[in-house]
Write a protein that holds these residues in place. Sequence first.
Motif, short mmCIF file in Angstrom:
data_model
loop_
_atom_site.label_atom_id
_atom_site.label_comp_id
_atom_site.label_asym_id
_atom_site.label_seq_id
_atom_site.Cartn_x
_atom_site.Cartn_y
_atom_site.Cartn_z
N SER B 291 0.86 -1.24 0.17
CA SER B 291 0.01 0.05 0.02
C SER B 291 1.04 1.32 -0.04
O SER B 291 2.03 1.31 0.61
CB SER B 291 -1.04 -0.19 1.00
N PRO B 292 0.47 2.32 -0.66
CA PRO B 292 1.09 3.50 -0.80
C PRO B 292 1.47 3.99 0.66
O PRO B 292 0.50 4.29 1.62
CB PRO B 292 0.34 4.57 -1.35
N ILE B 293 2.99 4.77 0.62
CA ILE B 293 3.39 5.51 1.62
C ILE B 293 3.94 6.90 1.22
O ILE B 293 4.17 6.98 -0.12
CB ILE B 293 4.30 4.73 2.54
N GLY B 294 4.28 7.75 1.79
CA GLY B 294 4.99 9.00 1.46
C GLY B 294 6.32 8.95 1.40
O GLY B 294 6.93 8.00 1.67
N MET B 295 6.79 10.02 1.04
CA MET B 295 8.37 10.03 1.02
C MET B 295 9.09 10.17 2.22
O MET B 295 10.23 9.39 2.09
CB MET B 295 8.66 11.55 0.10
N VAL B 296 8.56 10.59 3.54
CA VAL B 296 9.29 10.73 4.60
C VAL B 296 8.10 9.98 5.47
O VAL B 296 7.61 10.60 5.83
CB VAL B 296 9.62 12.01 5.12
N ASP B 300 8.21 2.32 11.80
CA ASP B 300 8.81 1.22 11.11
C ASP B 300 9.26 1.47 9.73
O ASP B 300 10.25 0.86 9.03
CB ASP B 300 7.86 -0.03 11.20
N LEU B 301 8.45 2.40 9.11
CA LEU B 301 9.02 2.69 7.82
C LEU B 301 9.79 3.62 7.78
O LEU B 301 10.24 3.99 6.59
CB LEU B 301 7.58 3.20 7.01
N ARG B 302 10.49 4.22 8.51
CA ARG B 302 11.31 5.29 8.52
C ARG B 302 12.58 4.61 8.10
O ARG B 302 13.18 3.67 8.27
CB ARG B 302 11.86 5.62 9.95
N ARG B 303 13.36 5.55 7.16
CA ARG B 303 14.47 5.14 6.60
C ARG B 303 15.77 5.74 7.03
O ARG B 303 16.80 5.13 7.42
CB ARG B 303 14.36 5.15 4.93
N LYS B 304 15.61 7.16 7.55
CA LYS B 304 16.78 7.67 7.80
C LYS B 304 16.38 8.52 9.05
O LYS B 304 14.99 9.10 9.09
CB LYS B 304 17.49 8.52 6.91
#
Lengths: 545, 398
Positions: B291-296, B300-304
């Motif tokens: 399912s779609p998520i945003g850029m930031v 758990d979905l945090r990348r940086k």
Amino acid sequence: MVSIRSIPSRPGSLSPNDLPWIIQHREDRCTLCGKCAAVCPVNTLKLTYMRKRMPKIVLNSSERGSSFKTFVGIRQNTDVGRRCIGCGSCAMVCPNEAIGPVFNENDRYRFQATAGGDATKRGGRRNEPGGSLLDRIIFNRISMLTDPALDAGRHEFAYNTLLGRVLPPEEYVRRKLSGEWIPPVREIFPFIIGSMSFGALSPNMWLGLLQGVAYCNEVLGIPVVMATGEGGCPPWVLRSPFLKYIILQVASGYFGWDEIIRAIPEMQCDPAAIEIKYGQGAKPGDGGLLMWFKVSKLIARLRGVPEGVDLPSPPVHQTLYSIEESVMKMIQSMSMAWNFKVPVYPKISGSTSAKSVLNNLVRNPYASALMIDGIDGGTGAAYDISLNATGHPIASNVRDCYLDLCKQGKQNEIPIFAAGGVGKNGNVVQNALALIMLGASGVHMGKFIMQSAAGCLGSEKNRCNVCNVGICPKGITSQNPKIYRRLDPDDVAHRLVETFQAIQVEVKKVMAPLGRSQSLPIGMSDALGIADKDAADRLNIRYVC
Amino acid sequence: MSKKITVKGRDENGQRISTQIFEDLVQKAFTKSHDLVLETYGQHNVGGRLKSGGKPVTIEINGPCGQRLGCMGLPGTKIVCNGPASDDVGWLNIGAEITVKGEATNGVCNAMAEGKVYIGGSIGARGLTMTKWNPEYNKPELWVLGSCGDSFAEFNCGGIAIVCGVEAKNPDNVLGYRPCVGMVGGTIYYRGKIDGSYSQINVKAVLPDDEQWQWLLDRLPKYLENIGRPELLAELSQREEWAMLDAIPPQERALMKTGPMSMAEFKHKIWNPGFGGGDPIRDLAPGLDRSPIGMVESGDLRRKKPFWANRDKAAPCAYYCPVHIPTIDRLRLMREGKGKEAYEMLMEYTPLPASICGHICPNLCMQNCSRQMVMRRSTSRCWVGRPKINRLPRLPLL
Ligand code: SF4
Ligand code: SF4
Ligand code: SF4
């Protein structure tokens, strides 16, 4: 404040001004939210603190001193591996329009990009800014009083094309009467989505494209087909009614073919065609490589390999030694797999030898078409030297092949499909119709679709173009769900449909003034002109000025 | 002026005379009489441009008539052609009433702005196209007894057509293939079968309302009388046999759904069922959330997680202050006895005037003070500008 020390300058030292893209950061607008740094795919943005010395001098007293101020800001990393790629993601997420990349004509990065001893690689495109040759070809033969004018908005146009071997009428009748085999022919929309694999593309991108293609077919009646590239097709898709919109590809790596063969008995319909890849315009004579970090669990299962290993497709098929043999073995076997009911054609990179291949195909009863991919084609990963300087521009390549067919009187029998730079500057219909009037029966387009349907950030100024390393900021060419979930497949499908609707309108807007409504103007080169005498002579079209 | 004059389309030798000379003869006869009989022999553009100053003009046509009968016809002119007519009857007509007792070929009423054309048979392609209607005048009308050819009423703008479907050339499709493309105004009454190929973004199928039906009933007898078929009145007066195509006004068109099906509906009805009713890669990657998520994203979905390293170096009181008040400078000013300056500096940073800031702030500066361990109390609220306090508070020694 930097203390007084010697600042070394090594051969590889770069300043921000030496980089291809320079970050412009407006400290007066920035609220230090950090979103830009969080999103930057290459981690080039450094959130820094700096100390500033302000000399304190009071003129009418002997007081002297300094005051120090600490402030925070954003700086650009100048390491070769972490240079800004100009993707503009930071600008997209910045709430204050405080940051963005600016192209730098004077980069010195290119001389240092070989750090580590490997030649430079990238994904994307050739990087040749400015109008292409195809952008300069215009349509001159306007029908007004000499023949009935057509109205693009009102008249009905037939502009589908044929993919497959078209028999000469007498031969067709003879075979029909005697009950012999008649080669399969598909009527398709002449703008084909060029081969991009499930693997090179993220699942959301690949499935979004297919969803849009299915919509075009089932709801709008535009017979769009898409080529998969090597890497197979999800088993559910192979068993779905949408397989008929897919051109399956077999390449030297044979990835995904075990799943395909397993699915054949259960298929609800035949695929649109089979493409045998011998070469690719962007990197002729170079194979494919899906890097280990893109081989996710999902991709591994799909391709029938373990997770996290490099997946090379060698430049050549190991067991094919000559053109005759290739044609015999591959085309015949692939035809036989679907009972000779599916068109099978080879894809080669643009080359001065294309005519020889074509002539071989003319003599092969099972060859359905020839697809030529010119030097401006895109790729998921290639060495710069391959992308930039290896290959053949598509226009004259297609033209030579078509004129050769004309000499043999076979131009209506074996279609040529062209690719490589179609729509690279956005003029997709102009480019495609120029190629079609030069003799192509249709075009394949990849980069244009990525840009139009999924918002790919790449440009001919080497913007972004990091498709090869799995960090695609738009989620198009990444296998990391935290990245590819940025891309909503429904949005991709929706934009794809809009793109094809607009293409249809533009095709009519060109065909109407040419007075052409009943068939695609394949080889109608008397309608073409270019303000370049040499190109006109080479392509055998009219020089206009 | 009322004596009938006949103008012949052939000379004494029986040869056809040219359109130009014939027109000359007609204009000459017209100066003598407004009641002309024209024995045409294929002459074009007959019956137009007869300026009578609004007085009635009657033109009867006998013999084969050329193209553009009644073209540029003026109000007051009444033309009756006793046989069939060729292309473009009533072309650019601005008011003449033209009756053709037989059939007419292509282009009837093309670019007509006012007037009436009555056809006693069927017509060819592209009838009632590119009509005009200036609201200062009446709408142009086209009456057809039989059927129409293809591309009928293209770009019609205000013209009214009545197609009766009687003895139709094409009884299976009385409006022909793809009528009403680009039609922006006007309306079409028809009786009989059509193939549904009309332009759906330009016109909608409706049934005549009472007013529209009455409009038709009022005018039918005159039409039938003109073409000499009064006996059809009863047959044509069955309301349930009539239907209409009505132009869609632009405001309404703007609200029409652009695509034939929404992507959500497509997904639900066609896409998902194609894979046995589920995600197409559910077998390859069970439980994979696409399912779609945003850029930031966070969690758990945090990348940086970016951070400003100055946290390690800046004074904690200043760093942790939500509005970055340089507390060190503030304390320094106060130590120097510059309470007013300290207060003014504070006001440049805090969004909360007066003493509100000090009351609502949870004292992050104090909580994060690195001397917490050294001294029992780091710093504390101090009251600046209160009249009762006339000495500065005691500050911790540094
Ligand atoms: S343009 Fe892209 S690569 Fe450059 S700093 Fe912004 S996000 Fe990073
Ligand atoms: S996203 Fe914009 S406002 Fe936020 S830190 Fe970056 S430049 Fe500053
Ligand atoms: S946006 Fe993605 S697909 Fe486009 S150039 Fe960048 S990495 Fe490649």
